[in-house]
Design a protein around this motif. Structure first.
Motif, PDB file in Angstrom:
ATOM      1  N   PHE A  15      56.081  18.468 -47.882  1.00 57.01           N
ATOM      2  CA  PHE A  15      56.036  19.617 -46.961  1.00 57.01           C
ATOM      3  C   PHE A  15      54.688  20.209 -47.030  1.00 57.01           C
ATOM      4  O   PHE A  15      54.408  20.834 -45.843  1.00 57.01           O
ATOM      5  N   ILE A  16      53.949  19.991 -47.759  1.00 58.87           N
ATOM      6  CA  ILE A  16      52.419  20.500 -47.920  1.00 58.87           C
ATOM      7  C   ILE A  16      51.713  19.888 -46.820  1.00 58.87           C
ATOM      8  O   ILE A  16      51.029  20.366 -46.205  1.00 58.87           O
ATOM      9  N   ALA A  17      52.106  18.369 -46.776  1.00 56.96           N
ATOM     10  CA  ALA A  17      51.316  17.692 -45.685  1.00 56.96           C
ATOM     11  C   ALA A  17      51.766  18.187 -44.385  1.00 56.96           C
ATOM     12  O   ALA A  17      51.085  18.442 -43.244  1.00 56.96           O
ATOM     13  N   LEU A  18      53.055  18.405 -44.238  1.00 56.66           N
ATOM     14  CA  LEU A  18      53.767  18.997 -43.175  1.00 56.66           C
ATOM     15  C   LEU A  18      53.046  20.266 -42.631  1.00 56.66           C
ATOM     16  O   LEU A  18      52.519  20.514 -41.478  1.00 56.66           O
ATOM     17  N   THR A  19      52.832  21.038 -43.730  1.00 65.41           N
ATOM     18  CA  THR A  19      52.197  22.512 -43.629  1.00 65.41           C
ATOM     19  C   THR A  19      50.626  22.396 -43.068  1.00 65.41           C
ATOM     20  O   THR A  19      50.331  23.160 -41.914  1.00 65.41           O
ATOM     21  N   LEU A  20      49.986  21.451 -43.703  1.00 67.92           N
ATOM     22  CA  LEU A  20      48.640  21.364 -43.266  1.00 67.92           C
ATOM     23  C   LEU A  20      48.595  20.928 -41.886  1.00 67.92           C
ATOM     24  O   LEU A  20      47.912  21.418 -40.953  1.00 67.92           O
ATOM     25  N   ALA A  21      49.386  19.606 -41.339  1.00 64.18           N
ATOM     26  CA  ALA A  21      49.446  19.097 -40.034  1.00 64.18           C
ATOM     27  C   ALA A  21      49.744  20.147 -39.358  1.00 64.18           C
ATOM     28  O   ALA A  21      49.279  20.317 -37.974  1.00 64.18           O
ATOM     29  N   VAL A  22      50.785  21.052 -39.295  1.00 62.77           N
ATOM     30  CA  VAL A  22      51.402  21.996 -38.041  1.00 62.77           C
ATOM     31  C   VAL A  22      50.098  22.949 -38.191  1.00 62.77           C
ATOM     32  O   VAL A  22      49.788  23.605 -37.117  1.00 62.77           O
ATOM     33  N   GLY A  23      49.613  23.414 -39.211  1.00 62.02           N
ATOM     34  CA  GLY A  23      48.750  24.487 -39.363  1.00 62.02           C
ATOM     35  C   GLY A  23      47.490  24.055 -38.633  1.00 62.02           C
ATOM     36  O   GLY A  23      46.689  24.885 -37.786  1.00 62.02           O
ATOM     37  N   SER A  24      47.173  22.838 -38.890  1.00 57.72           N
ATOM     38  CA  SER A  24      45.935  22.121 -38.211  1.00 57.72           C
ATOM     39  C   SER A  24      46.008  22.459 -36.538  1.00 57.72           C
ATOM     40  O   SER A  24      45.062  22.780 -35.818  1.00 57.72           O
ATOM     41  N   ILE A  25      47.240  21.825 -36.119  1.00 53.95           N
ATOM     42  CA  ILE A  25      47.460  21.739 -34.838  1.00 53.95           C
ATOM     43  C   ILE A  25      47.291  23.415 -34.110  1.00 53.95           C
ATOM     44  O   ILE A  25      47.036  23.661 -33.154  1.00 53.95           O
ATOM     45  N   TRP A  26      48.089  24.228 -34.997  1.00 47.39           N
ATOM     46  CA  TRP A  26      48.040  25.465 -34.366  1.00 47.39           C
ATOM     47  C   TRP A  26      46.688  25.983 -34.512  1.00 47.39           C
ATOM     48  O   TRP A  26      46.252  26.797 -33.644  1.00 47.39           O
ATOM     49  N   GLY A  27      45.708  25.697 -35.744  1.00 46.53           N
ATOM     50  CA  GLY A  27      44.506  26.348 -35.482  1.00 46.53           C
ATOM     51  C   GLY A  27      43.692  25.786 -34.446  1.00 46.53           C
ATOM     52  O   GLY A  27      43.144  26.300 -33.537  1.00 46.53           O
ATOM     53  N   ARG A  28      44.151  24.638 -34.050  1.00 41.41           N
ATOM     54  CA  ARG A  28      43.153  24.044 -32.805  1.00 41.41           C
ATOM     55  C   ARG A  28      43.634  24.868 -31.518  1.00 41.41           C
ATOM     56  O   ARG A  28      42.854  25.222 -30.776  1.00 41.41           O
ATOM     57  N   ALA A  29      44.919  25.106 -31.645  1.00 41.85           N
ATOM     58  CA  ALA A  29      45.328  26.011 -30.302  1.00 41.85           C
ATOM     59  C   ALA A  29      44.979  27.306 -30.272  1.00 41.85           C
ATOM     60  O   ALA A  29      44.484  27.618 -29.178  1.00 41.85           O
ATOM     61  N   THR A  30      44.885  27.907 -31.404  1.00 40.77           N
ATOM     62  CA  THR A  30      44.542  29.464 -31.386  1.00 40.77           C
ATOM     63  C   THR A  30      42.879  29.539 -31.761  1.00 40.77           C
ATOM     64  O   THR A  30      42.303  30.485 -31.189  1.00 40.77           O
ATOM     65  N   TRP A  31      42.310  28.955 -32.762  1.00 41.88           N
ATOM     66  CA  TRP A  31      41.194  29.183 -33.037  1.00 41.88           C
ATOM     67  C   TRP A  31      40.040  28.064 -32.350  1.00 41.88           C
ATOM     68  O   TRP A  31      38.916  28.440 -32.446  1.00 41.88           O
TER      69      TRP A  31
END
Lengths: 222, 222, 240
Positions: free
Chosen positions: C86-102
């Motif tokens: 789940f941590i790996a998943l969190t980081l992966a999703v967070g990373s994609i989200w970060g790419r999209a928004t930041w």
């Protein structure tokens, strides 16, 4: 009878291997007991268990009147184990090694020097780094490290191995002295004649247990 | 406990003094790291000067890994770890002694490296007070955490690779806090550094406390 | 019982998916990228708090002599394994989200950095568990390592929070200011259902992983009985 070592159905695991598979053994104060048996019978583990170096998975072990599981440290200060390894630091001198061993057991530096003299290591050898010693000299230092602790219970695992004949004679006299001084000795050895001459009694181990015949014999003696 | 700690620390430092691994290998390694950083970063644009604190602590961190590994490697030889358990020394004392010896070696190393960054990176050693206090708190923390993980990994076949994986993330806050405090000290703004020193003190306290409590259980496992 | 849990979990996950993708509106600022929130927040909650908390608690219970049961050790390990995923998943999703928004895959924001350190701590813990040892040794070693990690995480978090705030405002703080006042209605509901669904998913996985560990453990015990019998039989071959 004043039991120094008391095993009741003791089982000890080395990883997943039951090295002790239900040991019953009583050793009284002042006894010198030879433990014999084939390779892999559990002799070494038995001695190590007496010093609390291997855990007891089930059953009871009392050494010097203390339950090993609860008073391991107190027991260890009062026993001396001569193992296959010497527990020596290669980069320390002979005397420094003995001092560390003596002080850890709460003994004085004088005991270290006494042991040094007793094993014939005083003089030039005392300040030599252990790494530079021959195998036979190293073995003598390991014995001296046990002597320096002045233990109440001596656990000797193949004590004659790696010694020259003078060293073997010296070891024999050390064991006799220890018994005369009220100490208790457990010897694990293949050299049944030599070690048997030192022992007041012999037990046989096989398959991780004291052989039943030997136990019956012990019961008669007791 | 303190008597045992002194005995163990004296023994470890004596071994290091005799074997000279710390002086002949760890210290040159740390100096080499400082030089390699200069190769990796551009020395003419002042990057090195600005990054000096971070590079210094990174070099200390790598050296701490080596020192901890060395501290347990010397117990691995000739079954000295068994000897240490057999000795009957207080485990908390053994922990404090081993961590103390590691800390002492790191402290000497930090002095050398401080000279190194002054000479090689042209750092001004302003704010000597905060630099010194930071170094003490960080060193105690590193030595304590390192010793706890050192004993966890000691005796495992994969210890060389497992130890960095276990230690580095845990001491990440030490790297961060010590770097920030030194940045403040080196740039002459000591006031900004003190909260970081407090964090380092908390870290050191937590891990020293943990080591004192848990070391016995970790040393006993076979 | 587990089957019911599994069915409920699957149903809730389906509801979350529909809510997140169809029902909830796109965010005023972030557009459709906001939908990642409904995965990101629940996985972060499961990883950072639930699985790590269960591992720590189970480890403490194993270490406490009165509550020492083999099961606590197995539970700690099972929970940590799920946690890592789940941590790996969190980081992966967070990373994609970060790419999209930041516009960046990674930023050295406090929460991200702590999460990354936590992942490495957990990986170390699992590596330690995989080193062969007898069950009690492994249990003691891992329990202490788990508690060490547990005391370390607040320190790591504190240090990275200071690290960031001394330099610049963390971008997530702005993010939070954007999110929290505007989060309501269907968005809030979607998030709540998502949280419930992922929490149930965690427990469902935990039960299964734990059962598997128990079976392995019992097999180990039977092997031990066999080994004891074999060991004793050695004696019969030896003449008295």
């Amino acid at each position: 009878m004043d039991p120094v070592v008391r095993f009741r159905s003791a089982v000890s695991l080395l990883g997943r291997f039951p090295a002790l598979a239900g040991v019953d053994l009583d050793v009284a104060r002042g006894e010198a007991v030879l433990v014999q048996g084939p390779n892999g019978a559990g002799k070494t583990t038995l001695l190590r268990a007496c010093a609390g170096l291997v855990g007891i998975a089930s059953g009871e072990v009392e050494v010097l009147g203390c339950d090993l599981r609860r008073h391991r440290r107190a027991v260890r200060r009062r026993v001396g184990l001569l193992g296959h390894a010497g527990f020596l630091y290669d980069d320390l001198t002979v005397l420094d090694n003995l001092r560390f061993s003596a002080r850890a057991a709460g003994r004085a530096d004088g005991d270290a020097r006494g042991a040094l003299a007793r094993l014939g290591l005083d003089g030039r050898l005392a300040d030599v780094v252990v790494a530079k010693l021959s195998a036979g000299q190293r073995r003598r230092v390991a014995i001296a490290a046990v002597v320096a602790r002045r233990p109440e219970l001596w656990l000797l695992d193949e004590p004659h191995a790696g010694l020259d004949s003078a060293g073997r004679d010296l070891l024999d006299s050390l064991v006799r002295e220890a018994v005369l001084a009220g100490g208790t000795v457990l010897i694990a050895s293949h050299e049944v004649e030599r070690a048997g001459a030192l022992a007041s009694r012999t037990v046989t181990m096989a398959g991780g247990r004291i052989h039943p015949a030997a136990v019956r014999e012990a019961a008669v003696v007791a | 406990m303190w008597r045992d700690a002194l005995l163990v620390a004296a023994k470890d430092l004596r071994v290091e003094a005799r074997s000279r691994v710390a002086t002949n290998q760890v210290a040159p390694f740390a100096a080499l790291v400082l030089v390699l950083f200069a190769f990796a970063l551009d020395p003419d644009r002042g990057v090195l000067g600005r990054a000096a604190a971070g590079l210094f602590w990174l070099a200390v961190l790598f050296s701490a890994l080596l020192a901890v590994q060395r501290s347990f490697a010397l117990e691995a030889h000739d079954d000295a770890r068994d000897g240490l358990r057999l000795s009957g020394l207080d485990p908390a004392g053994i922990f404090l002694g081993k961590a103390g010896a590691v800390a002492a070696q790191l402290a000497v190393l930090e002095l050398l490296l401080t000279g190194g960054i002054a000479v090689l990176y042209g750092s001004d050693l302003r704010g000597a007070v905060i630099l010194a206090v930071t170094a003490v708190a960080a060193t105690v923390g590193l030595a304590a955490a390192g010793t706890v993980y050192g004993v966890i990994a000691a005796g495992l076949r994969v210890r060389e690779t497992l130890l960095p994986l276990l230690i580095l993330p845990v001491v990440a806050p030490v790297l961060l806090a010590a770097t920030k405090a030194w940045d403040a000290g080196l740039s002459g703004a000591s006031g900004e550094g003190w909260p970081w020193v407090r964090l380092l003190a908390v870290f050191a306290t937590v891990y020293v406390g943990f080591g004192v409590l848990a070391f016995g259980a970790l040393l006993e496992e076979t | 019982m587990t089957r019911v849990l599994g069915i409920v979990t699957a149903a809730l996950l389906a509801v979350t998916a529909v809510m997140a993708l169809v029902v909830s509106p796109p965010d005023a600022v972030q557009g459709d990228a906001v939908r990642l929130l409904y995965v990101h927040v629940p996985t972060a909650w499961v990883a950072m708090y639930l699985s790590f908390g269960v591992t720590s608690l189970a480890s403490a219970l194993w270490l406490w002599p009165r509550t020492r049961r083999r099961s606590w050790d197995l539970l700690a390990g099972a929970s940590a394994e799920i946690g890592v995923v789940f941590i790996a998943l969190t980081l992966a999703v967070g990373s994609i989200w970060g790419r999209a928004t930041w516009g960046v895959w990674w930023t050295w924001d406090a929460r991200l950095t702590t999460t990354a350190v936590l992942l490495v701590l957990y990986l170390g813990y699992l590596a330690l568990r995989r080193v062969p040892a007898d069950p009690d040794t492994r249990a003691r070693r891992s329990a202490i390592a788990a508690l060490l990690a547990f005391v370390d995480v607040p320190i790591v978090h504190q240090s990275v929070v200071w690290w960031r705030t001394l330099h610049q405002q963390a971008s997530v703080l702005e993010e939070n200011r954007l999110l929290h006042p505007t989060i309501h209605g269907s968005m809030l509901w979607t998030l709540l259902i998502g949280l419930t669904a992922f929490t149930l998913l965690y427990f469902w996985l935990l039960v299964h992983r734990f059962r598997l560990a128990r079976v392995e453990d019992e097999a180990e015990d039977r092997r031990l009985e066999l080994a004891l019998a074999e060991r004793r039989a050695e004696a019969d071959v030896v003449p008295a």
